[in-house]
Design a protein around this motif. Structure first.
Motif, PDB file in Angstrom:
ATOM      1  N   ILE A  12       2.076   8.453  -6.634  1.00  0.00           N
ATOM      2  CA  ILE A  12       1.724   7.067  -6.387  1.00  0.00           C
ATOM      3  C   ILE A  12       2.630   6.452  -5.479  1.00  0.00           C
ATOM      4  CG2 ILE A  12       1.180   4.769  -7.097  1.00  0.00           C
ATOM      5  CD1 ILE A  12       0.310   6.075  -9.804  1.00  0.00           C
ATOM      6  N   LEU A  13       2.616   5.782  -4.406  1.00  0.00           N
ATOM      7  CA  LEU A  13       3.483   5.275  -3.420  1.00  0.00           C
ATOM      8  C   LEU A  13       2.926   3.695  -3.938  1.00  0.00           C
ATOM      9  CD1 LEU A  13       2.953   7.058   0.028  1.00  0.00           C
ATOM     10  CD2 LEU A  13       4.545   7.520  -1.776  1.00  0.00           C
ATOM     11  N   ARG A  14       4.163   3.136  -4.463  1.00  0.00           N
ATOM     12  CA  ARG A  14       3.785   1.738  -5.217  1.00  0.00           C
ATOM     13  C   ARG A  14       4.602   0.785  -4.130  1.00  0.00           C
ATOM     14  NH1 ARG A  14       1.739   1.915  -9.989  1.00  0.00           N
ATOM     15  NH2 ARG A  14       2.549   3.891 -11.486  1.00  0.00           N
ATOM     16  N   ASN A  15       3.826  -0.443  -4.036  1.00  0.00           N
ATOM     17  CA  ASN A  15       4.193  -1.335  -3.344  1.00  0.00           C
ATOM     18  C   ASN A  15       4.349  -1.429  -1.774  1.00  0.00           C
ATOM     19  OD1 ASN A  15       4.645  -3.017  -5.793  1.00  0.00           O
ATOM     20  ND2 ASN A  15       6.214  -1.773  -6.298  1.00  0.00           N
ATOM     21  N   VAL A  16       3.465  -0.849  -1.334  1.00  0.00           N
ATOM     22  CA  VAL A  16       3.306  -0.373   0.109  1.00  0.00           C
ATOM     23  C   VAL A  16       2.882  -1.728   1.096  1.00  0.00           C
ATOM     24  CG1 VAL A  16       3.428   1.979  -0.153  1.00  0.00           C
ATOM     25  CG2 VAL A  16       1.423   0.949   0.596  1.00  0.00           C
ATOM     26  N   ARG A  17       2.980  -1.735   2.169  1.00  0.00           N
ATOM     27  CA  ARG A  17       2.377  -2.632   3.090  1.00  0.00           C
ATOM     28  C   ARG A  17       1.687  -1.760   4.135  1.00  0.00           C
ATOM     29  NH1 ARG A  17       4.043  -7.972   2.088  1.00  0.00           N
ATOM     30  NH2 ARG A  17       6.278  -8.129   1.056  1.00  0.00           N
ATOM     31  N   LEU A  18       0.548  -2.388   4.737  1.00  0.00           N
ATOM     32  CA  LEU A  18       0.029  -1.743   5.834  1.00  0.00           C
ATOM     33  C   LEU A  18       0.581  -2.452   6.912  1.00  0.00           C
ATOM     34  CD1 LEU A  18      -3.563  -1.055   4.174  1.00  0.00           C
ATOM     35  CD2 LEU A  18      -1.451   0.424   4.277  1.00  0.00           C
ATOM     36  N   PRO A  19       0.487  -2.014   8.176  1.00  0.00           N
ATOM     37  CA  PRO A  19       0.946  -2.766   9.244  1.00  0.00           C
ATOM     38  C   PRO A  19      -0.255  -3.378   9.822  1.00  0.00           C
ATOM     39  CG  PRO A  19       0.662  -0.433   9.931  1.00  0.00           C
ATOM     40  CD  PRO A  19       0.396  -0.512   8.300  1.00  0.00           C
ATOM     41  N   GLY A  20       0.314  -4.555  10.647  1.00  0.00           N
ATOM     42  CA  GLY A  20      -0.623  -5.360  11.370  1.00  0.00           C
ATOM     43  C   GLY A  20      -0.674  -6.994  10.755  1.00  0.00           C
ATOM     44  N   ALA A  21      -0.844  -7.961  11.615  1.00  0.00           N
ATOM     45  CA  ALA A  21      -0.905  -9.301  11.314  1.00  0.00           C
ATOM     46  C   ALA A  21      -1.987  -9.622  10.444  1.00  0.00           C
ATOM     47  CB  ALA A  21      -1.037 -10.090  12.419  1.00  0.00           C
ATOM     48  N   GLY A  22      -3.044  -8.532  10.286  1.00  0.00           N
ATOM     49  CA  GLY A  22      -4.148  -8.784   9.599  1.00  0.00           C
ATOM     50  C   GLY A  22      -3.921  -8.506   7.964  1.00  0.00           C
ATOM     51  N   SER A  23      -2.991  -7.545   7.845  1.00  0.00           N
ATOM     52  CA  SER A  23      -2.646  -7.042   6.369  1.00  0.00           C
ATOM     53  C   SER A  23      -1.855  -8.019   5.694  1.00  0.00           C
ATOM     54  CB  SER A  23      -2.303  -5.666   6.460  1.00  0.00           C
ATOM     55  OG  SER A  23      -3.058  -4.992   7.133  1.00  0.00           O
ATOM     56  N   SER A  24      -1.999  -8.090   4.417  1.00  0.00           N
ATOM     57  CA  SER A  24      -1.083  -9.007   3.567  1.00  0.00           C
ATOM     58  C   SER A  24      -1.282  -8.296   2.177  1.00  0.00           C
ATOM     59  CB  SER A  24      -1.703 -10.339   3.501  1.00  0.00           C
ATOM     60  OG  SER A  24      -2.876 -10.672   3.086  1.00  0.00           O
ATOM     61  N   GLY A  25       0.161  -8.586   1.266  1.00  0.00           N
ATOM     62  CA  GLY A  25       0.011  -8.172   0.175  1.00  0.00           C
ATOM     63  C   GLY A  25       0.499  -6.759  -0.058  1.00  0.00           C
ATOM     64  N   LEU A  26       1.005  -6.607  -1.414  1.00  0.00           N
ATOM     65  CA  LEU A  26       1.392  -5.160  -1.470  1.00  0.00           C
ATOM     66  C   LEU A  26       0.286  -4.345  -1.970  1.00  0.00           C
ATOM     67  CD1 LEU A  26       4.833  -6.036  -3.191  1.00  0.00           C
ATOM     68  CD2 LEU A  26       4.357  -5.227  -0.919  1.00  0.00           C
ATOM     69  N   ARG A  27       0.516  -2.869  -1.956  1.00  0.00           N
ATOM     70  CA  ARG A  27      -0.541  -2.184  -2.448  1.00  0.00           C
ATOM     71  C   ARG A  27       0.054  -0.977  -2.979  1.00  0.00           C
ATOM     72  NH1 ARG A  27      -2.581  -4.661   1.834  1.00  0.00           N
ATOM     73  NH2 ARG A  27      -4.838  -5.350   2.092  1.00  0.00           N
ATOM     74  N   ASP A  28      -0.719  -0.064  -3.942  1.00  0.00           N
ATOM     75  CA  ASP A  28      -0.378   0.967  -4.448  1.00  0.00           C
ATOM     76  C   ASP A  28      -1.476   2.061  -3.714  1.00  0.00           C
ATOM     77  OD1 ASP A  28       1.479   0.051  -5.912  1.00  0.00           O
ATOM     78  OD2 ASP A  28       0.219   0.125  -7.773  1.00  0.00           O
ATOM     79  N   VAL A  29      -0.854   3.306  -3.323  1.00  0.00           N
ATOM     80  CA  VAL A  29      -1.476   4.362  -2.596  1.00  0.00           C
ATOM     81  C   VAL A  29      -1.606   5.566  -3.579  1.00  0.00           C
ATOM     82  CG1 VAL A  29      -1.929   5.802  -0.639  1.00  0.00           C
ATOM     83  CG2 VAL A  29      -1.259   3.536  -0.502  1.00  0.00           C
ATOM     84  N   ALA A  69       1.405  11.253 -13.123  1.00  0.00           N
ATOM     85  CA  ALA A  69       1.726  10.973 -11.787  1.00  0.00           C
ATOM     86  C   ALA A  69       3.111  10.553 -11.490  1.00  0.00           C
ATOM     87  CB  ALA A  69       0.646  10.340 -11.141  1.00  0.00           C
ATOM     88  N   ASP A  70       3.657  11.132 -10.616  1.00  0.00           N
ATOM     89  CA  ASP A  70       4.966  10.878 -10.130  1.00  0.00           C
ATOM     90  C   ASP A  70       4.604   9.615  -9.395  1.00  0.00           C
ATOM     91  OD1 ASP A  70       6.353  12.644 -11.366  1.00  0.00           O
ATOM     92  OD2 ASP A  70       6.073  14.107  -9.502  1.00  0.00           O
ATOM     93  N   SER A  71       5.658   8.583  -9.257  1.00  0.00           N
ATOM     94  CA  SER A  71       5.573   7.483  -8.338  1.00  0.00           C
ATOM     95  C   SER A  71       7.093   7.336  -7.621  1.00  0.00           C
ATOM     96  CB  SER A  71       5.499   6.261  -9.213  1.00  0.00           C
ATOM     97  OG  SER A  71       6.376   5.795  -9.882  1.00  0.00           O
ATOM     98  N   LEU A  72       6.759   6.654  -6.266  1.00  0.00           N
ATOM     99  CA  LEU A  72       8.037   6.493  -5.419  1.00  0.00           C
ATOM    100  C   LEU A  72       7.822   4.843  -5.058  1.00  0.00           C
ATOM    101  CD1 LEU A  72      10.260   7.501  -3.436  1.00  0.00           C
ATOM    102  CD2 LEU A  72       8.463   7.903  -1.822  1.00  0.00           C
ATOM    103  N   ASP A  73       8.695   3.978  -5.228  1.00  0.00           N
ATOM    104  CA  ASP A  73       8.549   2.760  -5.077  1.00  0.00           C
ATOM    105  C   ASP A  73       8.961   2.489  -3.541  1.00  0.00           C
ATOM    106  OD1 ASP A  73       8.528  -0.143  -5.079  1.00  0.00           O
ATOM    107  OD2 ASP A  73       9.699  -0.314  -6.734  1.00  0.00           O
ATOM    108  N   ALA A  74       8.006   2.075  -2.741  1.00  0.00           N
ATOM    109  CA  ALA A  74       8.271   1.967  -1.352  1.00  0.00           C
ATOM    110  C   ALA A  74       8.983   0.516  -1.236  1.00  0.00           C
ATOM    111  CB  ALA A  74       6.845   1.761  -0.367  1.00  0.00           C
ATOM    112  N   GLU A  75       8.808  -0.494  -2.038  1.00  0.00           N
ATOM    113  CA  GLU A  75       9.632  -1.672  -1.804  1.00  0.00           C
ATOM    114  C   GLU A  75       9.296  -2.445  -0.736  1.00  0.00           C
ATOM    115  OE1 GLU A  75      13.847  -0.239  -2.172  1.00  0.00           O
ATOM    116  OE2 GLU A  75      13.773  -0.455  -4.248  1.00  0.00           O
ATOM    117  N   GLY A  76       7.995  -2.457  -0.154  1.00  0.00           N
ATOM    118  CA  GLY A  76       7.630  -3.327   0.566  1.00  0.00           C
ATOM    119  C   GLY A  76       7.681  -2.586   2.042  1.00  0.00           C
ATOM    120  N   ARG A  77       7.730  -1.133   2.168  1.00  0.00           N
ATOM    121  CA  ARG A  77       7.942  -0.606   3.644  1.00  0.00           C
ATOM    122  C   ARG A  77       6.455  -0.334   3.729  1.00  0.00           C
ATOM    123  NH1 ARG A  77      12.281   1.510   0.479  1.00  0.00           N
ATOM    124  NH2 ARG A  77      14.257   1.685   1.564  1.00  0.00           N
ATOM    125  N   PHE A  78       6.397  -0.005   5.425  1.00  0.00           N
ATOM    126  CA  PHE A  78       4.865   0.150   5.855  1.00  0.00           C
ATOM    127  C   PHE A  78       4.782   1.410   5.876  1.00  0.00           C
ATOM    128  CE2 PHE A  78       6.731  -4.043   7.121  1.00  0.00           C
ATOM    129  CZ  PHE A  78       5.827  -4.964   6.925  1.00  0.00           C
TER     130      PHE A  78
END
Length: 550
Positions: A12-29, A69-78
């Motif tokens: 699980i990639l935790r706390n990712v952001r998706l690029p672009g002005a239309g994207s907001s909020g953190l997501r888990d992938v 599942a293992d997890s990796l905290d993206a800490e808001g990275r894109f």
């Protein structure tokens, strides 16, 4: 062969952001069995969000709930899809990183000065001369198109004596050899000391001992690419790629996917083996069969790109006043037909506008889709033909930065249609970005920056009307280029992913939409931050190949 059945543990990639002005909020992938199983709001169980998860046995409740599942905290990275370099000569890139660097030279005199320095710094090499089979100096990267002086055999001999010396041009289409090396290789040149095109290609491989290129050297070079977000390459090395790359992946060169090409001299072997484009060639599932590669003309720097108009410094009576056609068109069509009938796609090198016209004709005559590599100089009327024929343009934007001054000199009055990236995109032509490494660095961010800004080293943009917006350039650097349909990560994608320090679409008003026939209003063409983009992590099939976070 089939890919191995083993997959990395769920991640699980935790706390990712998706690029672009239309994207907001953190997501888990959520990554399961090498694919993106679900994308959900951070902290949300993906099974509870409508449309968040795919169906299928791979997406078990335990996997999606995060248990085990293992997890990796993206800490808001894109998060973006993994990047591809769609045109690489990988062995040449490996070798070039270990050769005398001539890229900064601006004259024959500067090249000779560097060669003298290399010899003086290694007295044993200079003393060994031609008596040692392994001795010699090989340099790479000179560009003689605008030199104020001319290369000559006599000046190179004077600087090098009995030490075999071979110097390779930055575009790989020309070599400067001294008498000692010519004697060793059994070749001869005119008074310039230069070999060009086929004559050069025929001896280039002899300058490197294959035994010196160990799997570890390849692994290190592939790892360096992964550190820049690269998950795959299209390999155009003129070698037995079909055999070589499965051996490399088995030996641990496993941080990249590789689509391998076959050149005409090995095509029959591939056809007899029943190998077709898309076939998996190794046990790891990392190597697949790609296209037939054919070179139809030369290059701009060597003034051998085949053009409709003559080069200004060449007399009209010169046999190559308009450049060189390196393969007769009937032969080109014949080898393309053989590939087509055997299920192998085609990728044809064409740089000059006449070469591109002829290659378009060949594809049209064969009713065969495929790729034109480079597409550097095009007639306006040929651009819509790419789309009409279902062809992709595989382009190297950094070449425009390397060649802008040479193009202004030798393609004067035509440079508005040189590297016409925006015109191709507006015509509906799918684009793929690449480097042609070692001609440019195996770093997609260099290509993306050049496509967006058409500028380097603080210079004004060169033909800024042909710039791409960031979203289009980024999409063109992902698997399959702009034909893939976007730059965003979606559920169901292969888990070939990259985490970035900053939003690559920042400032782009067109983010997420590409051109779509629209205009450039609001787009950011500065290229700021793209060349130096911070890559925090790269994943291949859900497996970390570069980890700058943990």
């Amino acid at each position: 062969m089939t890919p191995e059945s083993r997959h990395p543990a769920p991640l699980i990639l935790r706390n990712v952001r998706l690029p672009g002005a239309g994207s907001s909020g953190l997501r888990d992938v959520h990554l399961v069995e090498g694919r993106v199983a679900a994308i959900a709001a951070a902290g949300q169980d993906p099974r509870s969000g409508p449309g968040a998860a795919l169906s299928g046995a791979a997406l078990s409740g335990a996997a999606l709930s995060g248990r085990g599942a293992d997890s990796l905290d993206a800490e808001g990275r894109f998060l973006i899809p993994g990047l591809w370099d769609h045109h690489v000569h990988f062995t040449q890139w490996v070798i070039a990183r270990r050769r005398l660097d001539l890229a900064a030279t601006t004259s024959a005199a500067e090249v000779l000065q560097l060669v003298r320095g290399a010899l003086s710094s290694d007295p044993e090499l200079a003393a060994a001369g031609s008596n040692s089979a392994g001795s010699g100096v090989v340099g790479y990267g000179f560009r003689d198109g605008l030199w104020p002086d001319l290369p000559s055999l006599s000046s190179l001999d004077e600087a090098t004596g009995a030490v075999p010396v071979g110097l390779i041009s930055g575009d790989l289409h020309c070599m400067w050899l001294n008498t000692a090396l010519q004697s060793r290789l059994g070749v001869s040149t005119d008074a310039s000391g230069l070999l060009r095109e086929a004559d050069s290609f025929a001896v280039m491989d002899q300058l490197q001992d294959p035994a010196a290129l160990t799997p570890e050297i390849y692994r290190q070079t592939a790892q360096a690419a992964a550190q820049r977000g690269v998950v795959g390459i299209v390999e155009f090395e003129n070698a037995d790629n079909i055999s070589a790359w499965p051996l490399r992946t088995a030996a641990g060169v496993d941080s990249l996917r590789v689509e391998v090409s076959v050149w005409p001299d090995r095509l029959q072997s591939a056809l007899l083996a029943g190998i077709a484009t898309g076939d998996v060639l190794d046990e790891r599932g990392l190597v697949t069969m790609g296209p037939l590669k054919v070179i139809s003309d030369g290059s701009l720097n060597t003034r051998t790109a085949w053009c409709w108009d003559p080069y200004p410094e060449l007399d009209l009576g010169h046999p190559h006043s308009c450049g060189m056609q390196t393969v007769p068109m009937d032969e080109l069509q014949d080898v393309m037909r053989q590939a087509r009938d055997g299920g192998i796609a085609a990728a044809i090198h064409a740089i000059g506008d006449r070469a591109n016209s002829a290659v378009l004709d060949a594809f049209e005559a064969l009713a065969m889709p495929g790729v034109i590599e480079h597409a550097q100089l095009l007639r306006w009327e040929d651009i819509p033909r790419f789309a009409r024929l279902g062809l992709t343009a595989s382009v190297q934007p950094e070449h425009a930065m390397d060649d802008r001054d040479v193009a202004d000199a030798y393609w004067a009055g035509r440079t508005d249609r040189a590297f016409p990236l925006d015109a191709l995109t507006r015509a509906g032509v799918p684009l793929r970005l690449g480097s042609d490494a070692p001609v440019a660095a195996l770093d997609p961010w260099v290509a993306i920056a050049a496509a967006v800004s058409r500028s380097r080293d603080g210079r004004d943009a060169w033909h800024p009307e042909q710039r791409l917006d960031r979203a289009t350039a980024l999409a063109a650097a992902t698997r399959g280029g702009t034909a893939r349909g976007g730059h965003q990560v979606s559920a169901g994608d292969a888990a070939d992913l990259v985490l970035l320090e900053t939003d690559p679409l920042a400032g782009s008003g067109a983010a997420g939409s590409g051109h779509g026939g629209g205009d450039h209003a609001g787009s950011d063409f500065s290229g700021s931050g793209l060349r130096e983009m911070g890559v925090s992590a790269t994943l291949l099939g859900g497996r970390l190949t570069h980890d700058g976070i943990s």
